[in-house]
Design a protein around this motif. Structure first.
Motif, PDB file in Angstrom:
ATOM      1  N   ILE A  97       0.448  -1.058  -0.361  1.00 55.72           N
ATOM      2  CA  ILE A  97      -0.089   0.360  -0.034  1.00 55.72           C
ATOM      3  C   ILE A  97       0.966   1.655  -0.085  1.00 55.72           C
ATOM      4  CG2 ILE A  97      -1.620   1.190   1.512  1.00 55.72           C
ATOM      5  CD1 ILE A  97      -2.620  -1.871   2.450  1.00 55.72           C
ATOM      6  N   GLU A  98       1.794   1.589   0.800  1.00 58.68           N
ATOM      7  CA  GLU A  98       3.277   2.476   0.805  1.00 58.68           C
ATOM      8  C   GLU A  98       3.748   2.870  -0.346  1.00 58.68           C
ATOM      9  OE1 GLU A  98       2.368   0.011   3.428  1.00 58.68           O
ATOM     10  OE2 GLU A  98       2.529   0.656   5.433  1.00 58.68           O
ATOM     11  N   ASP A 100       2.132   1.804  -2.983  1.00 52.75           N
ATOM     12  CA  ASP A 100       1.800   2.230  -4.423  1.00 52.75           C
ATOM     13  C   ASP A 100       1.647   4.139  -3.996  1.00 52.75           C
ATOM     14  OD1 ASP A 100       1.188   0.205  -5.453  1.00 52.75           O
ATOM     15  OD2 ASP A 100      -0.265  -0.391  -4.290  1.00 52.75           O
ATOM     16  N   LYS A 101       1.165   4.276  -3.033  1.00 56.07           N
ATOM     17  CA  LYS A 101       0.516   6.066  -2.262  1.00 56.07           C
ATOM     18  C   LYS A 101       2.374   6.412  -2.906  1.00 56.07           C
ATOM     19  CE  LYS A 101      -2.364   5.459   1.101  1.00 56.07           C
ATOM     20  NZ  LYS A 101      -2.851   5.690   2.540  1.00 56.07           N
ATOM     21  N   ILE A 102       3.189   6.291  -2.749  1.00 53.04           N
ATOM     22  CA  ILE A 102       4.967   6.642  -2.815  1.00 53.04           C
ATOM     23  C   ILE A 102       4.966   6.872  -4.280  1.00 53.04           C
ATOM     24  CG2 ILE A 102       6.687   6.230  -3.249  1.00 53.04           C
ATOM     25  CD1 ILE A 102       7.074   4.905   0.165  1.00 53.04           C
ATOM     26  N   LEU A 103       4.876   5.180  -5.138  1.00 51.39           N
ATOM     27  CA  LEU A 103       4.415   6.097  -6.932  1.00 51.39           C
ATOM     28  C   LEU A 103       3.605   7.264  -7.241  1.00 51.39           C
ATOM     29  CD1 LEU A 103       6.002   4.196  -8.732  1.00 51.39           C
ATOM     30  CD2 LEU A 103       4.290   3.044  -9.117  1.00 51.39           C
ATOM     31  N   SER A 104       2.230   7.265  -6.626  1.00 47.59           N
ATOM     32  CA  SER A 104       1.258   7.942  -6.958  1.00 47.59           C
ATOM     33  C   SER A 104       1.788   9.105  -7.493  1.00 47.59           C
ATOM     34  CB  SER A 104      -0.007   7.546  -6.635  1.00 47.59           C
ATOM     35  OG  SER A 104       0.155   7.448  -5.092  1.00 47.59           O
ATOM     36  N   ILE A 105       1.786   9.578  -6.068  1.00 51.53           N
ATOM     37  CA  ILE A 105       2.881  10.969  -5.484  1.00 51.53           C
ATOM     38  C   ILE A 105       3.709  11.186  -5.666  1.00 51.53           C
ATOM     39  CG2 ILE A 105       3.446  12.747  -3.689  1.00 51.53           C
ATOM     40  CD1 ILE A 105       2.021  10.565  -2.097  1.00 51.53           C
ATOM     41  N   SER A 106       4.709  10.443  -6.491  1.00 50.50           N
ATOM     42  CA  SER A 106       5.595  10.916  -7.199  1.00 50.50           C
ATOM     43  C   SER A 106       4.977  11.420  -8.985  1.00 50.50           C
ATOM     44  CB  SER A 106       6.610   9.394  -7.481  1.00 50.50           C
ATOM     45  OG  SER A 106       7.843   9.920  -8.352  1.00 50.50           O
ATOM     46  N   HIS A 107       4.548  10.422  -9.226  1.00 53.67           N
ATOM     47  CA  HIS A 107       3.947  10.334 -10.833  1.00 53.67           C
ATOM     48  C   HIS A 107       3.352  11.941 -10.960  1.00 53.67           C
ATOM     49  CE1 HIS A 107       4.939   6.812 -12.620  1.00 53.67           C
ATOM     50  NE2 HIS A 107       4.373   6.289 -11.950  1.00 53.67           N
ATOM     51  N   GLU A 108       2.730  12.680 -10.044  1.00 55.22           N
ATOM     52  CA  GLU A 108       1.569  13.284  -9.280  1.00 55.22           C
ATOM     53  C   GLU A 108       2.993  15.146  -9.344  1.00 55.22           C
ATOM     54  OE1 GLU A 108      -0.611  13.397  -5.890  1.00 55.22           O
ATOM     55  OE2 GLU A 108      -1.864  11.756  -6.492  1.00 55.22           O
ATOM     56  N   ASN A 109       3.970  14.952  -8.662  1.00 58.89           N
ATOM     57  CA  ASN A 109       4.488  15.547  -9.317  1.00 58.89           C
ATOM     58  C   ASN A 109       5.969  15.162 -10.012  1.00 58.89           C
ATOM     59  OD1 ASN A 109       3.733  17.156  -6.890  1.00 58.89           O
ATOM     60  ND2 ASN A 109       4.434  15.278  -5.516  1.00 58.89           N
ATOM     61  N   TYR A 127      -2.559   9.150   7.373  1.00 55.86           N
ATOM     62  CA  TYR A 127      -1.909   7.823   6.876  1.00 55.86           C
ATOM     63  C   TYR A 127      -0.108   7.482   7.785  1.00 55.86           C
ATOM     64  CZ  TYR A 127      -0.978   3.091   5.023  1.00 55.86           C
ATOM     65  OH  TYR A 127      -0.440   1.862   5.000  1.00 55.86           O
ATOM     66  N   ILE A 128      -0.362   7.196   8.664  1.00 50.96           N
ATOM     67  CA  ILE A 128       0.829   7.022   9.675  1.00 50.96           C
ATOM     68  C   ILE A 128       2.128   6.271   9.052  1.00 50.96           C
ATOM     69  CG2 ILE A 128       1.952   6.724  11.655  1.00 50.96           C
ATOM     70  CD1 ILE A 128      -1.022   7.415  12.751  1.00 50.96           C
ATOM     71  N   ILE A 129       3.311   6.714   8.558  1.00 52.64           N
ATOM     72  CA  ILE A 129       4.357   6.105   8.668  1.00 52.64           C
ATOM     73  C   ILE A 129       5.382   6.890   8.326  1.00 52.64           C
ATOM     74  CG2 ILE A 129       3.827   7.191   5.854  1.00 52.64           C
ATOM     75  CD1 ILE A 129       5.278   4.220   4.873  1.00 52.64           C
ATOM     76  N   HIS A 131       9.412   8.417   8.539  1.00 52.97           N
ATOM     77  CA  HIS A 131      10.380   8.784   7.116  1.00 52.97           C
ATOM     78  C   HIS A 131      11.514   8.206   6.702  1.00 52.97           C
ATOM     79  CE1 HIS A 131      12.449  10.570  10.624  1.00 52.97           C
ATOM     80  NE2 HIS A 131      13.527  10.541   9.623  1.00 52.97           N
ATOM     81  N   LYS A 132      11.528   6.974   7.351  1.00 54.98           N
ATOM     82  CA  LYS A 132      12.963   6.550   7.453  1.00 54.98           C
ATOM     83  C   LYS A 132      12.496   5.492   6.122  1.00 54.98           C
ATOM     84  CE  LYS A 132      15.279   7.531  11.669  1.00 54.98           C
ATOM     85  NZ  LYS A 132      15.392   6.319  13.018  1.00 54.98           N
ATOM     86  N   THR A 133      11.125   5.228   7.113  1.00 56.24           N
ATOM     87  CA  THR A 133      10.650   4.302   5.457  1.00 56.24           C
ATOM     88  C   THR A 133      10.805   4.355   4.232  1.00 56.24           C
ATOM     89  OG1 THR A 133       9.743   3.080   7.134  1.00 56.24           O
ATOM     90  CG2 THR A 133       9.251   2.117   5.763  1.00 56.24           C
ATOM     91  N   VAL A 134       9.929   5.822   4.364  1.00 57.23           N
ATOM     92  CA  VAL A 134       9.688   6.440   3.239  1.00 57.23           C
ATOM     93  C   VAL A 134      11.057   6.527   2.131  1.00 57.23           C
ATOM     94  CG1 VAL A 134       8.411   8.339   1.663  1.00 57.23           C
ATOM     95  CG2 VAL A 134       7.735   7.529   3.583  1.00 57.23           C
ATOM     96  N   ALA A 135      11.881   6.673   3.055  1.00 57.28           N
ATOM     97  CA  ALA A 135      13.519   6.991   2.055  1.00 57.28           C
ATOM     98  C   ALA A 135      13.742   5.901   1.839  1.00 57.28           C
ATOM     99  CB  ALA A 135      14.037   7.408   3.651  1.00 57.28           C
ATOM    100  N   ARG A 136      13.619   4.473   2.360  1.00 63.52           N
ATOM    101  CA  ARG A 136      14.189   3.746   2.245  1.00 63.52           C
ATOM    102  C   ARG A 136      13.626   2.514   0.822  1.00 63.52           C
ATOM    103  NH1 ARG A 136      12.086  -1.510   4.205  1.00 63.52           N
ATOM    104  NH2 ARG A 136      11.162  -0.747   5.464  1.00 63.52           N
ATOM    105  N   LEU A 137      12.276   3.014   1.309  1.00 63.39           N
ATOM    106  CA  LEU A 137      11.408   3.002  -0.296  1.00 63.39           C
ATOM    107  C   LEU A 137      11.461   3.236  -1.230  1.00 63.39           C
ATOM    108  CD1 LEU A 137       7.087   1.995   1.880  1.00 63.39           C
ATOM    109  CD2 LEU A 137       9.681   0.400   1.313  1.00 63.39           C
ATOM    110  N   ILE A 138      11.652   4.321  -0.768  1.00 60.22           N
ATOM    111  CA  ILE A 138      11.993   5.488  -2.562  1.00 60.22           C
ATOM    112  C   ILE A 138      13.077   4.609  -3.309  1.00 60.22           C
ATOM    113  CG2 ILE A 138      13.260   7.087  -2.894  1.00 60.22           C
ATOM    114  CD1 ILE A 138      10.595   8.648  -1.483  1.00 60.22           C
TER     115      ILE A 138
END
Length: 161
Positions: A97-98, A100-109, A127-129, A131-138
């Protein structure tokens, strides 16, 4: 005397036939090994040091044709490690899920945002996440900014004035 000579000749012929059969069997096994090695190199990425999971995927695909014992010897992997990685490959993605959200936000921008902006966007959508998790997933997904925005360049040049 003739019996002795004939008996020795048949004895030596039988030995030669046994040796020829052994050589033929060895050649067949060696040929099969080279075929297996060739198929493995064709399916793998071509790097010398392939990742463990990649080795497992290739060995799993070739498992139908060749014995697992020979494949694991070729890949230089223990059987327990093979089954460990096979089990981990079959698990469902924990961060689907995370991602998919990261990918959609990246495409929007248009791919011009980093982990801080993406984290804020995700948190704004309640949605609580972390920032380290986001950086790792990116990093895991391979999303990189192609070029810096003009605003970023302007801010960074005038920052210390």
């Amino acid at each position: 005397m003739k019996r002795n000579v004939i008996g020795q000749e048949t004895h030596t012929l039988n030995q030669k036939r046994k040796i020829d059969k052994q050589v033929e069997e060895n050649l067949i096994v060696e040929n099969q090994h080279f075929k297996m090695k060739n198929e493995y190199t064709c399916l793998s990425s071509g790097r010398e040091q392939a990742r463990e999971q990649e080795k497992v995927i290739v060995a799993y695909e070739l498992r139908q044709k060749y014995s697992l014992k020979e494949l694991l010897k070729l890949v230089e992997m223990l059987r327990s490690i093979f089954y460990y990685h096979l089990k981990s490959l079959k698990k469902e993605d924990k961060y689907k899920i995370e991602k998919d959200k990261i990918l959609s936000i990246s495409h929007e921008n248009k791919g011009c945002c980093r982990y801080r902006r993406i984290t804020l966007e995700i948190k704004n959508s309640r949605y609580i996440i972390n920032h380290k998790t986001v950086a790792r997933l990116i990093k895991l997904m391979g999303l990189k900014r192609t070029q810096k925005l003009k605003e970023d360049i302007f801010i960074s040049t005038n920052r210390f004035i």
